[in-house]
Design an enzyme around this catalytic site. Structure first.
Site, PDB file in Angstrom:
ATOM      1  N   ASP A  26      69.066  11.387  71.373  1.00 59.82           N
ATOM      2  CA  ASP A  26      69.860  12.334  72.159  1.00 59.82           C
ATOM      3  C   ASP A  26      69.217  12.391  73.553  1.00 59.82           C
ATOM      4  O   ASP A  26      69.409  11.486  74.353  1.00 59.82           O
ATOM      5  CB  ASP A  26      69.845  13.664  71.403  1.00 59.82           C
ATOM      6  N   GLU A  45      64.992   5.916  63.490  1.00 59.67           N
ATOM      7  CA  GLU A  45      65.499   7.234  63.901  1.00 59.67           C
ATOM      8  C   GLU A  45      66.956   7.390  63.488  1.00 59.67           C
ATOM      9  O   GLU A  45      67.675   6.397  63.360  1.00 59.67           O
ATOM     10  CB  GLU A  45      65.411   7.359  65.429  1.00 59.67           C
ATOM     11  N   PHE A  77      78.302  16.777  68.678  1.00 60.39           N
ATOM     12  CA  PHE A  77      77.312  17.052  67.639  1.00 60.39           C
ATOM     13  C   PHE A  77      77.832  16.487  66.325  1.00 60.39           C
ATOM     14  O   PHE A  77      78.940  16.799  65.903  1.00 60.39           O
ATOM     15  CB  PHE A  77      77.028  18.548  67.512  1.00 60.39           C
ATOM     16  N   VAL A  78      77.038  15.642  65.709  1.00 55.31           N
ATOM     17  CA  VAL A  78      77.486  14.980  64.484  1.00 55.31           C
ATOM     18  C   VAL A  78      76.618  15.373  63.290  1.00 55.31           C
ATOM     19  O   VAL A  78      75.441  15.723  63.449  1.00 55.31           O
ATOM     20  CB  VAL A  78      77.511  13.443  64.649  1.00 55.31           C
ATOM     21  N   ASP A  99      71.999  17.005  60.060  1.00 56.18           N
ATOM     22  CA  ASP A  99      72.284  18.344  59.564  1.00 56.18           C
ATOM     23  C   ASP A  99      72.756  19.290  60.654  1.00 56.18           C
ATOM     24  O   ASP A  99      72.525  19.079  61.838  1.00 56.18           O
ATOM     25  CB  ASP A  99      71.014  18.954  58.955  1.00 56.18           C
ATOM     26  N   ARG A 152      73.617  17.247  55.252  1.00 57.27           N
ATOM     27  CA  ARG A 152      72.898  15.965  55.266  1.00 57.27           C
ATOM     28  C   ARG A 152      73.460  15.010  54.221  1.00 57.27           C
ATOM     29  O   ARG A 152      73.439  13.793  54.404  1.00 57.27           O
ATOM     30  CB  ARG A 152      71.411  16.177  54.954  1.00 57.27           C
ATOM     31  N   LYS A 167      73.273   8.508  71.749  1.00 55.80           N
ATOM     32  CA  LYS A 167      74.115   9.281  72.679  1.00 55.80           C
ATOM     33  C   LYS A 167      73.527   9.072  74.080  1.00 55.80           C
ATOM     34  O   LYS A 167      72.817   9.947  74.589  1.00 55.80           O
ATOM     35  CB  LYS A 167      74.000  10.777  72.372  1.00 55.80           C
TER      36      LYS A 167
HETATM   37  P1  XMP Z   1      66.172  14.162  71.223  1.00 57.92           P
HETATM   38  O1  XMP Z   1      66.902  15.052  72.176  1.00 57.92           O
HETATM   39  O2  XMP Z   1      64.731  14.458  71.130  1.00 57.92           O
HETATM   40  O3  XMP Z   1      66.822  14.598  69.876  1.00 57.92           O
HETATM   41  O4  XMP Z   1      66.495  12.703  71.443  1.00 57.92           O
HETATM   42  C1  XMP Z   1      66.684  13.921  68.728  1.00 57.92           C
HETATM   43  C2  XMP Z   1      66.802  14.917  67.607  1.00 57.92           C
HETATM   44  O5  XMP Z   1      67.766  15.948  67.931  1.00 57.92           O
HETATM   45  C3  XMP Z   1      68.599  16.199  66.848  1.00 57.92           C
HETATM   46  N1  XMP Z   1      70.001  15.889  67.213  1.00 57.92           N
HETATM   47  C4  XMP Z   1      71.041  15.979  66.402  1.00 57.92           C
HETATM   48  N2  XMP Z   1      71.104  16.328  65.102  1.00 57.92           N
HETATM   49  N3  XMP Z   1      73.436  15.973  65.150  1.00 57.92           N
HETATM   50  C5  XMP Z   1      72.307  16.323  64.484  1.00 57.92           C
HETATM   51  O6  XMP Z   1      72.396  16.626  63.295  1.00 57.92           O
HETATM   52  C6  XMP Z   1      73.446  15.618  66.449  1.00 57.92           C
HETATM   53  O7  XMP Z   1      74.500  15.301  67.003  1.00 57.92           O
HETATM   54  C7  XMP Z   1      72.173  15.623  67.109  1.00 57.92           C
HETATM   55  N4  XMP Z   1      71.802  15.321  68.369  1.00 57.92           N
HETATM   56  C8  XMP Z   1      70.457  15.522  68.396  1.00 57.92           C
HETATM   57  C9  XMP Z   1      68.097  15.308  65.735  1.00 57.92           C
HETATM   58  O8  XMP Z   1      67.243  16.068  64.913  1.00 57.92           O
HETATM   59  C10 XMP Z   1      67.314  14.200  66.396  1.00 57.92           C
HETATM   60  O9  XMP Z   1      66.254  13.667  65.646  1.00 57.92           O
HETATM   61 MG    MG Z   2      68.075  18.321  62.872  1.00 57.11          MG
END
Ligand code: XMP
Ligand code: MG
Length: 183
Positions: free
Chosen positions: A102, A98, A151-152, A158, A164, A130
């Site tokens: 998040d 992954e 947010f990164v 992306d 990306r 995170k």
């Molecule tokens: P969850 O909340 O399901 O999220 O753990 C995982 C997906 O959320 C996106 N995500 C981010 N994408 N910068 C991004 O570009 C971020 O800081 C970020 N935080 C969450 C990402 O698609 C990830 O697979």
């Molecule tokens: Mg995304």
């Protein structure tokens, strides 16, 4: 919106940590004869997985999964599969790769599905974590970097499909669009 001038994690730090993770992962699969399947979560983790696989000393197989999560006002984050892996997974050692954990919902849904597939083993590797945002309990055996709740973008991550291809990880900041490589 635009990338921070200074990266949060520069390309040298990414390269060094990816090499460490490859060694760590290599050691944990060394006892198995059959190569693990690196099951990469598209699209974000593709860049990380390509570097990770190339840093591994022993053979690995590559496969991909693509999921989409919906976050409606009434929904609590439903995850739908857009692409399932093509390999026969039964009896195999699978490592989910992954880009970022998040809330944990995306990885949770993938783990839940894989747990029905009669794998020999299942582990989770994420480049970024995170933990402050986690809504569902989830343990990753291999974590590249733990980061604050920002947010990164870059190195696969992306904002609306942009950024990306940045070689480093930057924080997304408000301001006029531009590339972090512009001077
Ligand atoms: P969850 O909340 O399901 O999220 O753990 C995982 C997906 O959320 C996106 N995500 C981010 N994408 N910068 C991004 O570009 C971020 O800081 C970020 N935080 C969450 C990402 O698609 C990830 O697979
Ligand atoms: Mg995304």
């Amino acid at each position: 919106m635009r990338p921070s001038d200074t990266p949060l994690i520069d390309s040298g730090a990414l390269r060094r940590r990816v090499a460490e993770l490859a060694a760590e992962i290599g050691a944990s699969y060394a006892r198995y004869e059959e190569p693990p399947i690196l099951l990469t979560v598209l699209k974000g983790a593709a860049f990380f997985a390509a570097d990770l696989a190339r840093a591994m000393a022993r053979p690995v197989e590559m496969d991909f999964v693509r999921v989409q999560s919906y976050e409606g006002a009434s929904s609590t984050g439903t995850v739908t599969f857009l692409h399932y892996p093509e390999s026969a997974l039964r009896g195999r050692h699978v490592l989910i790769v992954e880009d970022i954990l998040d809330t944990g919902r995306t990885a949770r849904a993938i783990v839940d599905w894989l747990q029905t597939q009669e794998l020999a083993s299942l582990r989770l590797c994420t480049l970024l974590d995170k933990p402050s945002r986690r809504l569902t309990p989830l343990h990753a055996e291999h974590v590249g970097f733990t980061i604050p709740n920002q947010f990164v973008i870059g190195y696969g991550l992306d904002y609306d499909e942009r950024y990306r291809n940045l070689p480093a990880i930057h924080v997304l900041e408000s301001g006029p669009d531009r590339d972090a490589r512009d001077t």
